[in-house]
Design an enzyme around this catalytic site. Structure first.
Site, PDB file in Angstrom:
ATOM      1  NE  ARG A  58      -4.231   9.313   7.169  1.00 41.15           N
ATOM      2  CZ  ARG A  58      -4.821   9.903   8.210  1.00 41.15           C
ATOM      3  NH1 ARG A  58      -5.502  10.995   8.030  1.00 41.15           N
ATOM      4  NH2 ARG A  58      -4.698   9.427   9.430  1.00 41.15           N
ATOM      5  CB  THR A  59      -3.229   2.857   4.678  1.00 41.64           C
ATOM      6  OG1 THR A  59      -2.369   3.952   4.957  1.00 41.64           O
ATOM      7  CG2 THR A  59      -2.551   1.896   3.737  1.00 41.64           C
ATOM      8  CE  LYS A  86     -10.548 -16.662  20.044  1.00 37.29           C
ATOM      9  NZ  LYS A  86     -11.416 -17.344  19.070  1.00 37.29           N
ATOM     10  NE  ARG A 108      -0.675   0.800   8.240  1.00 35.71           N
ATOM     11  CZ  ARG A 108      -0.940   2.103   8.211  1.00 35.71           C
ATOM     12  NH1 ARG A 108      -1.526   2.681   9.245  1.00 35.71           N
ATOM     13  NH2 ARG A 108      -0.651   2.819   7.159  1.00 35.71           N
ATOM     14  CG  HIS A 136       3.111   3.557   4.294  1.00 37.63           C
ATOM     15  ND1 HIS A 136       2.240   2.880   3.467  1.00 37.63           N
ATOM     16  CD2 HIS A 136       2.338   4.329   5.105  1.00 37.63           C
ATOM     17  CE1 HIS A 136       0.997   3.229   3.759  1.00 37.63           C
ATOM     18  NE2 HIS A 136       1.021   4.111   4.747  1.00 37.63           N
TER      19      HIS A 136
HETATM   20  N1   CP Z   1      -0.684   7.875   5.924  1.00 35.26           N
HETATM   21  C1   CP Z   1      -1.134   6.806   6.600  1.00 35.26           C
HETATM   22  O1   CP Z   1      -0.569   5.700   6.524  1.00 35.26           O
HETATM   23  O2   CP Z   1      -2.272   7.042   7.309  1.00 35.26           O
HETATM   24  P1   CP Z   1      -3.059   5.939   8.150  1.00 35.26           P
HETATM   25  O3   CP Z   1      -2.170   5.520   9.284  1.00 35.26           O
HETATM   26  O4   CP Z   1      -4.319   6.607   8.623  1.00 35.26           O
HETATM   27  O5   CP Z   1      -3.328   4.784   7.242  1.00 35.26           O
END
Ligand code: CP
Length: 310
Positions: A58-59, A86, A108, A136
């Site tokens: 999603r993100t 590496k 992320r 998040h």
């Molecule tokens: N909600 C969420 O962060 O989903 P993903 O891990 O798929 O990005």
């Protein structure tokens, strides 16, 4: 109002006004996603780098869609196909990508604090797309946008957040943001998944799933994050589903118009039964839709800020 921060690293350091301003911007931009030609030139000429050192459906994709809807170019760095394999450090990676004249980083990383660390060491805006068990922020913003679309007022809403609170960066960002907007939060989960000290979260702890759900306007189910648990914190997934999972029976304790949310990915039959995940009360796919609008908003606000400051 302007969004004056260089970065978006969490909701803990946002004011209620900043949160509402990002959401208002998202509401204005959301309409673009329903047009036949889903593109505006707002960030034309900007290059946005997604740096994902953890899996995401999603993100990552919604940030890319959001960037493209605003006419920005995107590049993608992933741990499995980058020179981190590496031995290159995270900071060396972003400095090298920055040398290609990229304008915004979306990061992320499995380590809590990684996005803030990069933000403090680079001159471009950084958006935290999830750092370890910490925050998040865009997930919390899209969650609140989704709630706003289903409820008249945020203030005074009863929100139940159920599951692995301790390991959930979604729960943390939701709690910081929702508290600022006057929502009442009740948390529930196995005692091994509840933070030792919940005082800073300013929420109440329920004694059972029915207690958590009773009179809830919003039920937020969390994913069991087996990948973040250093030791086994639950006896079995079947037992978890029995005591902590949402099903049609315990849903009856909530208000009749309660909405069911989940950040995804869902473990069907564990935290959420399919009968509720796919019910008319579920807004899980609406959350994903809101995600594009919220991410357009924050990219836009950080992107024009940089242009304005030049
Ligand atoms: N909600 C969420 O962060 O989903 P993903 O891990 O798929 O990005």
């Amino acid at each position: 109002m302007e969004y004056k921060k260089k970065d978006l690293t969490g909701t803990k350091n946002l004011s209620a006004e900043e949160i509402l301003f990002i959401l208002e911007t998202a509401k204005k931009l959301k309409e673009i996603n329903s047009r036949e030609i889903k593109k505006v030139p707002a960030l034309k000429g900007k290059t946005i780098a997604t740096v994902f050192f953890e899996a995401s459906t999603r993100t990552k994709n919604s940030f890319e869609v959001a960037a493209k809807r605003l006419s920005a170019d995107t590049i993608s760095v992933t741990s499995s196909y980058s020179s981190t394999l590496k031995g290159e450090t995270l900071l060396d990676t972003v400095h090298n990508i920055r040398s290609m004249k990229t304008d915004i980083f979306i990061i992320r990383h499995p380590l809590s604090g990684a996005a803030k660390f990069v933000a403090d060491n680079i001159d471009t805006p950084v958006i935290n797309a999830g750092d370890g068990t910490n925050e998040h922020p865009t997930q919390a913003l899209l969650d609140i946008l989704t709630i706003q679309e289903h409820k008249i007022n945020l203030k005074g809403l009863n929100v139940a957040i159920i599951g692995d609170i301790d390991h959930s960066r979604v729960a943390k960002s939701d709690i910081w943001a929702m508290n600022k907007l006057g929502m009442n939060i009740k948390i529930f989960g196995p005692s091994t998944m509840i933070p030792a000290n919940i005082e800073p979260f300013e929420c109440s702890l329920a004694s059972s799933i029915s207690d958590a759900i009773r009179d809830a306007d919003v039920i937020m189910m969390l994913r069991i994050q087996l990948e973040r648990q250093s030791k086994l914190l639950l006896p079995s997934l079947r037992e978890y589903a029995n005591f902590f999972g949402l099903n049609n029976k315990n849903l009856s304790y909530a208000k009749k118009d309660a909405i069911i949310m989940h950040p995804g990915p869902i473990n069907r039959g564990v935290e959420l039964n399919s009968d509720v995940a796919d019910s008319p009360q579920s807004v899980i796919l609406n959350q994903v839709e809101s995600g594009v609008a919220v991410r357009m908003a924050i990219l836009y606000l950080l992107g024009i800020q940089k242009r304005r400051n030049k």
